[in-house]
Scaffold this motif. Structure first.
Motif, PDB file in Angstrom:
ATOM      1  N   GLY A  41     -48.179  -1.777  -3.707  1.00  0.00           N
ATOM      2  CA  GLY A  41     -46.765  -2.140  -3.714  1.00  0.00           C
ATOM      3  C   GLY A  41     -45.846  -1.049  -4.235  1.00  0.00           C
ATOM      4  N   THR A  42     -46.371   0.130  -4.522  1.00  0.00           N
ATOM      5  CA  THR A  42     -45.553   1.205  -5.101  1.00  0.00           C
ATOM      6  C   THR A  42     -44.439   1.630  -4.155  1.00  0.00           C
ATOM      7  OG1 THR A  42     -47.459   1.994  -6.349  1.00  0.00           O
ATOM      8  CG2 THR A  42     -45.611   3.510  -6.083  1.00  0.00           C
ATOM      9  N   ARG A  43     -44.789   1.985  -2.911  1.00  0.00           N
ATOM     10  CA  ARG A  43     -43.765   2.413  -1.957  1.00  0.00           C
ATOM     11  C   ARG A  43     -42.857   1.256  -1.543  1.00  0.00           C
ATOM     12  NH1 ARG A  43     -47.005   5.710   2.553  1.00  0.00           N
ATOM     13  NH2 ARG A  43     -48.650   4.260   1.935  1.00  0.00           N
ATOM     14  N   MET A  44     -43.377   0.028  -1.693  1.00  0.00           N
ATOM     15  CA  MET A  44     -42.575  -1.147  -1.387  1.00  0.00           C
ATOM     16  C   MET A  44     -41.586  -1.443  -2.512  1.00  0.00           C
ATOM     17  SD  MET A  44     -42.086  -3.335   1.002  1.00  0.00           S
ATOM     18  CE  MET A  44     -43.545  -3.267   2.032  1.00  0.00           C
ATOM     19  N   GLN A  45     -41.735  -0.724  -3.642  1.00  0.00           N
ATOM     20  CA  GLN A  45     -40.902  -0.953  -4.819  1.00  0.00           C
ATOM     21  C   GLN A  45     -41.007  -2.409  -5.273  1.00  0.00           C
ATOM     22  OE1 GLN A  45     -36.915   0.477  -3.948  1.00  0.00           O
ATOM     23  NE2 GLN A  45     -37.733   2.191  -2.756  1.00  0.00           N
ATOM     24  N   SER A  46     -42.240  -2.903  -5.308  1.00  0.00           N
ATOM     25  CA  SER A  46     -42.496  -4.299  -5.646  1.00  0.00           C
ATOM     26  C   SER A  46     -43.643  -4.382  -6.639  1.00  0.00           C
ATOM     27  CB  SER A  46     -42.848  -5.085  -4.375  1.00  0.00           C
ATOM     28  OG  SER A  46     -43.347  -6.364  -4.693  1.00  0.00           O
ATOM     29  N   HIS A  47     -43.552  -5.333  -7.574  1.00  0.00           N
ATOM     30  CA  HIS A  47     -44.667  -5.567  -8.488  1.00  0.00           C
ATOM     31  C   HIS A  47     -45.799  -6.282  -7.780  1.00  0.00           C
ATOM     32  CE1 HIS A  47     -42.686  -9.484  -8.512  1.00  0.00           C
ATOM     33  NE2 HIS A  47     -43.828  -9.983  -8.938  1.00  0.00           N
ATOM     34  N   LEU A  48     -45.488  -6.886  -6.636  1.00  0.00           N
ATOM     35  CA  LEU A  48     -46.478  -7.638  -5.863  1.00  0.00           C
ATOM     36  C   LEU A  48     -47.099  -6.720  -4.815  1.00  0.00           C
ATOM     37  CD1 LEU A  48     -47.511 -10.621  -5.587  1.00  0.00           C
ATOM     38  CD2 LEU A  48     -45.824 -10.890  -3.758  1.00  0.00           C
ATOM     39  N   PRO A  49     -48.431  -6.621  -4.751  1.00  0.00           N
ATOM     40  CA  PRO A  49     -49.052  -5.812  -3.695  1.00  0.00           C
ATOM     41  C   PRO A  49     -48.530  -6.221  -2.324  1.00  0.00           C
ATOM     42  CG  PRO A  49     -50.694  -6.475  -5.301  1.00  0.00           C
ATOM     43  CD  PRO A  49     -49.430  -7.210  -5.658  1.00  0.00           C
ATOM     44  N   LYS A  50     -48.289  -5.241  -1.470  1.00  0.00           N
ATOM     45  CA  LYS A  50     -47.563  -5.511  -0.217  1.00  0.00           C
ATOM     46  C   LYS A  50     -48.267  -6.510   0.691  1.00  0.00           C
ATOM     47  CE  LYS A  50     -49.401  -1.135   1.578  1.00  0.00           C
ATOM     48  NZ  LYS A  50     -49.045   0.248   1.995  1.00  0.00           N
ATOM     49  N   GLN A  51     -49.604  -6.591   0.648  1.00  0.00           N
ATOM     50  CA  GLN A  51     -50.301  -7.540   1.505  1.00  0.00           C
ATOM     51  C   GLN A  51     -50.003  -8.990   1.144  1.00  0.00           C
ATOM     52  OE1 GLN A  51     -51.804  -5.043  -0.129  1.00  0.00           O
ATOM     53  NE2 GLN A  51     -53.425  -5.796  -1.461  1.00  0.00           N
ATOM     54  N   PHE A  52     -49.472  -9.205  -0.064  1.00  0.00           N
ATOM     55  CA  PHE A  52     -49.174 -10.562  -0.524  1.00  0.00           C
ATOM     56  C   PHE A  52     -47.691 -10.915  -0.405  1.00  0.00           C
ATOM     57  CE2 PHE A  52     -52.829  -9.584  -3.635  1.00  0.00           C
ATOM     58  CZ  PHE A  52     -53.784  -9.926  -2.683  1.00  0.00           C
ATOM     59  N   ILE A  53     -46.860  -9.961  -0.038  1.00  0.00           N
ATOM     60  CA  ILE A  53     -45.425 -10.234   0.120  1.00  0.00           C
ATOM     61  C   ILE A  53     -45.223 -11.165   1.311  1.00  0.00           C
ATOM     62  CG2 ILE A  53     -43.201  -9.188   0.693  1.00  0.00           C
ATOM     63  CD1 ILE A  53     -44.085  -6.722  -0.857  1.00  0.00           C
ATOM     64  N   SER A  54     -44.336 -12.114   1.145  1.00  0.00           N
ATOM     65  CA  SER A  54     -44.121 -13.138   2.168  1.00  0.00           C
ATOM     66  C   SER A  54     -43.149 -12.668   3.248  1.00  0.00           C
ATOM     67  CB  SER A  54     -43.593 -14.413   1.519  1.00  0.00           C
ATOM     68  OG  SER A  54     -43.360 -15.410   2.507  1.00  0.00           O
ATOM     69  N   LEU A  85     -46.542  -2.277  13.549  1.00  0.00           N
ATOM     70  CA  LEU A  85     -46.072  -1.498  12.408  1.00  0.00           C
ATOM     71  C   LEU A  85     -46.928  -1.748  11.168  1.00  0.00           C
ATOM     72  CD1 LEU A  85     -43.640   0.243  11.239  1.00  0.00           C
ATOM     73  CD2 LEU A  85     -42.623  -1.951  10.603  1.00  0.00           C
ATOM     74  N   LYS A  86     -47.185  -0.686  10.421  1.00  0.00           N
ATOM     75  CA  LYS A  86     -47.809  -0.819   9.113  1.00  0.00           C
ATOM     76  C   LYS A  86     -46.690  -1.009   8.093  1.00  0.00           C
ATOM     77  CE  LYS A  86     -51.076   1.473   5.978  1.00  0.00           C
ATOM     78  NZ  LYS A  86     -51.906   2.684   5.755  1.00  0.00           N
ATOM     79  N   GLU A 120     -37.596  -1.289   4.058  1.00  0.00           N
ATOM     80  CA  GLU A 120     -36.984  -1.316   5.385  1.00  0.00           C
ATOM     81  C   GLU A 120     -37.905  -1.966   6.407  1.00  0.00           C
ATOM     82  OE1 GLU A 120     -35.167   1.638   2.839  1.00  0.00           O
ATOM     83  OE2 GLU A 120     -37.265   1.427   3.468  1.00  0.00           O
ATOM     84  N   ASP A 121     -39.199  -1.757   6.242  1.00  0.00           N
ATOM     85  CA  ASP A 121     -40.173  -2.388   7.145  1.00  0.00           C
ATOM     86  C   ASP A 121     -40.135  -3.909   7.022  1.00  0.00           C
ATOM     87  OD1 ASP A 121     -41.000   0.162   7.889  1.00  0.00           O
ATOM     88  OD2 ASP A 121     -42.659   0.196   6.449  1.00  0.00           O
ATOM     89  N   LEU A 122     -39.902  -4.402   5.807  1.00  0.00           N
ATOM     90  CA  LEU A 122     -39.829  -5.850   5.593  1.00  0.00           C
ATOM     91  C   LEU A 122     -38.647  -6.453   6.346  1.00  0.00           C
ATOM     92  CD1 LEU A 122     -40.618  -6.398   1.792  1.00  0.00           C
ATOM     93  CD2 LEU A 122     -41.980  -7.149   3.748  1.00  0.00           C
ATOM     94  N   ILE A 123     -37.517  -5.764   6.325  1.00  0.00           N
ATOM     95  CA  ILE A 123     -36.342  -6.253   7.044  1.00  0.00           C
ATOM     96  C   ILE A 123     -36.648  -6.342   8.527  1.00  0.00           C
ATOM     97  CG2 ILE A 123     -33.951  -5.719   7.657  1.00  0.00           C
ATOM     98  CD1 ILE A 123     -33.714  -4.317   4.911  1.00  0.00           C
ATOM     99  N   TRP A 124     -37.274  -5.295   9.058  1.00  0.00           N
ATOM    100  CA  TRP A 124     -37.644  -5.296  10.482  1.00  0.00           C
ATOM    101  C   TRP A 124     -38.622  -6.421  10.779  1.00  0.00           C
ATOM    102  CZ3 TRP A 124     -42.151  -5.102  13.141  1.00  0.00           C
ATOM    103  CH2 TRP A 124     -42.057  -4.907  14.533  1.00  0.00           C
ATOM    104  N   ALA A 125     -39.621  -6.623   9.907  1.00  0.00           N
ATOM    105  CA  ALA A 125     -40.650  -7.646  10.127  1.00  0.00           C
ATOM    106  C   ALA A 125     -40.047  -9.046  10.187  1.00  0.00           C
ATOM    107  CB  ALA A 125     -41.712  -7.569   9.038  1.00  0.00           C
ATOM    108  N   GLU A 126     -39.123  -9.353   9.273  1.00  0.00           N
ATOM    109  CA  GLU A 126     -38.480 -10.663   9.284  1.00  0.00           C
ATOM    110  C   GLU A 126     -37.689 -10.857  10.577  1.00  0.00           C
ATOM    111  OE1 GLU A 126     -38.784 -13.187   7.498  1.00  0.00           O
ATOM    112  OE2 GLU A 126     -39.414 -12.618   5.476  1.00  0.00           O
ATOM    113  N   SER A 127     -36.993  -9.831  11.004  1.00  0.00           N
ATOM    114  CA  SER A 127     -36.225  -9.908  12.247  1.00  0.00           C
ATOM    115  C   SER A 127     -37.156 -10.110  13.443  1.00  0.00           C
ATOM    116  CB  SER A 127     -35.391  -8.634  12.429  1.00  0.00           C
ATOM    117  OG  SER A 127     -34.713  -8.637  13.655  1.00  0.00           O
TER     118      SER A 127
END
Length: 246
Positions: free
Chosen positions: A36-49, A227-228, A233-240
């Motif tokens: 989750g470092t590059r995601m700037q999140s305390h939650l590992p990216k595979q677990f982000i909703s 997309l990986k 920014e990837d999260l915004i695209w994924a939700e869309s």
């Protein structure tokens, strides 16, 4: 008469080997070791909703959409396994999969995933945070690997590309390059043989490991939506992308 016999023999072989190909067991090793470092999140990216589910659940579902009989192995850091099981319970996520602890590198993690597969067949190694691999592309990768030994998904470059040199940079022909994605599919016997090699820094993906054996890598067309998910920014695209009905 001889010509007729050869024709019958070819038809027989096609039917037998075609049936064997259809019945070949398929596996998927989903490597999910993000922090989750590059995601700037305390939650590992595979677990982000996204779309109400953790990213990793979407990825697992995509492989079951391709083949309901596939056997899935999820590789996670050891200290994340309990949290993942809690997420599965909370989300009533019941698609069958085996969870194993990863290693200190991607090479070691894939090796750990391979170790729990006892059968033969074809295996896909896939990034746990690539939840949108099109089913037709997964199908193509498995089919080519079953026939030729391996298949690696890749897409052409959209942008111009330059090589950094000691005195500046140099333009390159982008048509001669591809961006490598996953899944990367292999006959299990070949991948097991490759992963008996000592780990090298040059092993950036599974294709590079197999290539060390001297195997020719077969590229199959990928998709830009595969997309990986790595950055906010990837999260915004994924939700869309999900909201568009994909």
């Amino acid at each position: 008469m001889k010509t007729r016999w050869l024709f019958i023999r070819r038809v027989f072989c096609f039917c037998i080997f075609g049936l064997m190909s259809v019945n070949t067991q398929e596996y998927a090793i989903l490597v999910a070791g993000g922090s989750g470092t590059r995601m700037q999140s305390h939650l590992p990216k595979q677990f982000i909703s996204i779309g109400g589910w953790p990213i990793l659940m979407h990825t697992i579902q995509r492989f079951f959409s391709y083949n309901p009989q596939i056997k899935v192995v999820v590789v996670l850091p050891a200290d994340q396994i309990l949290f993942w099981k809690q997420l599965c319970t909370e989300n009533n996520f019941t698609l069958p999969h085996q969870v194993v602890a990863g290693g200190n590198s991607r090479f070691a993690s894939v090796n750990n995933g391979l170790a729990v597969i006892t059968g033969e067949g074809v295996v896909a190694v896939h990034d746990g945070v690539r939840p949108f691999a099109p089913v037709n592309i997964i199908n193509e990768a498995f089919a080519v690997a079953a026939q030729k030994g391996n298949a690696v998904v890749a897409v052409p470059l959209k942008e111009s590309i330059r090589k950094i040199t000691h005195d500046g940079s140099q333009a390159l022909d982008r048509d001669m390059y591809r961006l490598v994605q996953t899944p990367q599919c292999f006959q299990l016997s070949l991948l097991r043989q490759a992963y008996q090699l000592p780990e090298e820094a040059a092993f950036t993906d599974d294709a590079s490991v197999l290539e060390r054996l001297g195997e020719k890598i077969n590229l199959v067309p990928g998709a830009y939506e595969n997309l990986k998910i790595t950055t906010p920014e990837d999260l915004i695209w994924a939700e869309s992308f999900l909201q568009s009905g994909n």
